[in-house]
Design a protein around this motif. Sequence first.
Motif, PDB file in Angstrom:
ATOM      1  N   THR A 146       1.029  16.422   4.733  1.00 56.55           N
ATOM      2  CA  THR A 146       1.071  17.668   3.966  1.00 56.55           C
ATOM      3  C   THR A 146       0.631  18.794   4.908  1.00 56.55           C
ATOM      4  N   GLN A 147       1.423  19.843   4.976  1.00 61.62           N
ATOM      5  CA  GLN A 147       1.209  20.881   5.969  1.00 61.62           C
ATOM      6  C   GLN A 147       0.130  21.866   5.531  1.00 61.62           C
ATOM      7  N   VAL A 148      -0.778  22.146   6.457  1.00 58.65           N
ATOM      8  CA  VAL A 148      -1.791  23.176   6.254  1.00 58.65           C
ATOM      9  C   VAL A 148      -1.589  24.246   7.320  1.00 58.65           C
ATOM     10  N   THR A 149      -1.426  25.485   6.884  1.00 52.04           N
ATOM     11  CA  THR A 149      -1.228  26.588   7.810  1.00 52.04           C
ATOM     12  C   THR A 149      -2.272  27.661   7.519  1.00 52.04           C
ATOM     13  N   VAL A 150      -3.047  27.994   8.551  1.00 51.60           N
ATOM     14  CA  VAL A 150      -4.107  28.989   8.414  1.00 51.60           C
ATOM     15  C   VAL A 150      -3.760  30.179   9.292  1.00 51.60           C
ATOM     16  N   SER A 151      -3.650  31.335   8.690  1.00 50.36           N
ATOM     17  CA  SER A 151      -3.306  32.533   9.443  1.00 50.36           C
ATOM     18  C   SER A 151      -4.561  33.353   9.704  1.00 50.36           C
ATOM     19  N   SER A 152      -4.606  33.911  10.907  1.00 49.87           N
ATOM     20  CA  SER A 152      -5.802  34.674  11.294  1.00 49.87           C
ATOM     21  C   SER A 152      -5.596  36.156  11.046  1.00 49.87           C
TER      22      SER A 152
ATOM     23  N   VAL B  73       0.835  -1.189   0.000  1.00 50.60           N
ATOM     24  CA  VAL B  73       0.000   0.000   0.000  1.00 50.60           C
ATOM     25  C   VAL B  73       0.873   1.242   0.000  1.00 50.60           C
ATOM     26  N   ARG B  74       0.542   2.173  -0.911  1.00 55.47           N
ATOM     27  CA  ARG B  74       1.285   3.441  -0.959  1.00 55.47           C
ATOM     28  C   ARG B  74       0.294   4.577  -1.046  1.00 55.47           C
ATOM     29  N   LEU B  75       0.472   5.558  -0.175  1.00 55.97           N
ATOM     30  CA  LEU B  75      -0.395   6.721  -0.129  1.00 55.97           C
ATOM     31  C   LEU B  75       0.472   7.968  -0.216  1.00 55.97           C
ATOM     32  N   VAL B  76       0.134   8.862  -1.132  1.00 55.44           N
ATOM     33  CA  VAL B  76       0.908  10.086  -1.315  1.00 55.44           C
ATOM     34  C   VAL B  76      -0.037  11.281  -1.237  1.00 55.44           C
ATOM     35  N   ALA B  77       0.135  12.070  -0.194  1.00 54.78           N
ATOM     36  CA  ALA B  77      -0.725  13.231   0.043  1.00 54.78           C
ATOM     37  C   ALA B  77      -0.118  14.485  -0.551  1.00 54.78           C
ATOM     38  N   SER B  78      -0.992  15.384  -0.981  1.00 57.93           N
ATOM     39  CA  SER B  78      -0.540  16.658  -1.530  1.00 57.93           C
ATOM     40  C   SER B  78      -1.644  17.700  -1.363  1.00 57.93           C
ATOM     41  N   GLY B  79      -1.313  18.953  -1.656  1.00 57.29           N
ATOM     42  CA  GLY B  79      -2.319  19.994  -1.660  1.00 57.29           C
ATOM     43  C   GLY B  79      -2.287  20.949  -0.488  1.00 57.29           C
ATOM     44  N   GLY B  80      -1.409  20.688   0.469  1.00 57.87           N
ATOM     45  CA  GLY B  80      -1.327  21.590   1.606  1.00 57.87           C
ATOM     46  C   GLY B  80      -0.750  22.939   1.206  1.00 57.87           C
ATOM     47  N   GLY B  81      -0.809  23.885   2.123  1.00 62.37           N
ATOM     48  CA  GLY B  81      -0.278  25.208   1.846  1.00 62.37           C
ATOM     49  C   GLY B  81      -0.672  26.178   2.935  1.00 62.37           C
ATOM     50  N   SER B  82      -0.446  27.441   2.659  1.00 63.70           N
ATOM     51  CA  SER B  82      -0.785  28.501   3.595  1.00 63.70           C
ATOM     52  C   SER B  82      -1.966  29.287   3.062  1.00 63.70           C
ATOM     53  N   VAL B  83      -2.904  29.597   3.937  1.00 65.37           N
ATOM     54  CA  VAL B  83      -4.107  30.307   3.536  1.00 65.37           C
ATOM     55  C   VAL B  83      -4.574  31.172   4.698  1.00 65.37           C
ATOM     56  N   GLN B  84      -5.288  32.217   4.391  1.00 67.26           N
ATOM     57  CA  GLN B  84      -5.847  33.054   5.442  1.00 67.26           C
ATOM     58  C   GLN B  84      -7.139  32.444   5.973  1.00 67.26           C
ATOM     59  N   ALA B  85      -7.465  32.789   7.184  1.00 66.64           N
ATOM     60  CA  ALA B  85      -8.700  32.306   7.793  1.00 66.64           C
ATOM     61  C   ALA B  85      -9.884  32.656   6.894  1.00 66.64           C
ATOM     62  N   GLY B  86     -10.785  31.683   6.759  1.00 67.63           N
ATOM     63  CA  GLY B  86     -11.931  31.852   5.877  1.00 67.63           C
ATOM     64  C   GLY B  86     -11.707  31.302   4.486  1.00 67.63           C
ATOM     65  N   GLY B  87     -10.460  30.976   4.179  1.00 69.57           N
ATOM     66  CA  GLY B  87     -10.126  30.471   2.861  1.00 69.57           C
ATOM     67  C   GLY B  87     -10.370  28.978   2.726  1.00 69.57           C
ATOM     68  N   SER B  88      -9.970  28.445   1.563  1.00 69.90           N
ATOM     69  CA  SER B  88     -10.211  27.037   1.251  1.00 69.90           C
ATOM     70  C   SER B  88      -8.949  26.379   0.713  1.00 69.90           C
ATOM     71  N   LEU B  89      -8.859  25.083   0.919  1.00 67.69           N
ATOM     72  CA  LEU B  89      -7.816  24.245   0.331  1.00 67.69           C
ATOM     73  C   LEU B  89      -8.427  22.895   0.013  1.00 67.69           C
ATOM     74  N   ARG B  90      -7.852  22.211  -0.971  1.00 67.98           N
ATOM     75  CA  ARG B  90      -8.247  20.834  -1.246  1.00 67.98           C
ATOM     76  C   ARG B  90      -7.022  19.946  -1.194  1.00 67.98           C
ATOM     77  N   LEU B  91      -7.084  18.968  -0.328  1.00 61.33           N
ATOM     78  CA  LEU B  91      -6.018  17.987  -0.212  1.00 61.33           C
ATOM     79  C   LEU B  91      -6.341  16.781  -1.090  1.00 61.33           C
ATOM     80  N   SER B  92      -5.308  16.166  -1.626  1.00 63.31           N
ATOM     81  CA  SER B  92      -5.453  14.952  -2.423  1.00 63.31           C
ATOM     82  C   SER B  92      -4.551  13.867  -1.854  1.00 63.31           C
ATOM     83  N   CYS B  93      -4.970  12.625  -2.051  1.00 67.43           N
ATOM     84  CA  CYS B  93      -4.169  11.487  -1.616  1.00 67.43           C
ATOM     85  C   CYS B  93      -4.250  10.426  -2.702  1.00 67.43           C
ATOM     86  N   ALA B  94      -3.142  10.205  -3.393  1.00 63.02           N
ATOM     87  CA  ALA B  94      -3.088   9.198  -4.449  1.00 63.02           C
ATOM     88  C   ALA B  94      -2.745   7.851  -3.839  1.00 63.02           C
TER      89      ALA B  94
END
Length: 124
Positions: free
Chosen positions: A118-124, A2-23
Motif C-alpha cells: 500500500t503506497q504512502v506518499t509524504v509531501s514536504s 496465509v493471506r495478508l491484505v494491506a490497506s490505508g495508504g495515501g498521500s499526506v503532508q509532512a507532519g501528518g498521520s496515517l494508519r495502515l491496516s493488514c487483514a
Amino acid sequence: QVRLVASGGGSVQAGGSLRLSCAASGYTYSLYCMGWFRQAPGNEREGVATIDSGGSTRYADSVKGRFTISKDSAKNTLYLQMNSLKAEDTAMYYCAAREGEYCYSIDPIDFGYWGQGTQVTVSS
C-alpha cells in the motif's frame, strides 16, 4: 493458505498521520510474528516494525517514537500508526508474517508470507 491484505495508504503532508491496516487470514494468527516493511524506489526493502505473539515490538531506528505497531487478535488485523510523517517515509509499505511466536529480527529475509503493498506518499 496465509493471506495478508494491506490497506490505508495515501498521500499526506509532512507532519501528518496515517494508519495502515493488514487483514490476516488462513492461519493461526496469534502464533505468528508479524511486521511492516517498506520499499522506496531504488532502495532495498527494509524493516519498519515487528510484533510477536506476546505483543513485544521492535522498531527501526528511523521510525522510533513516531510509528506504533499493534494488533487486534479478535479481528486478525495488524496496524501501523504513523505520526509525524516525513518525506523520507515515502514508500510502498508491506505487511508480512513468519511462522513462530517470536520475532528474532526485523530483516525482510526472515519473513515468508507477504501481502500486497500500500503506497504512502509524504509531501514536504
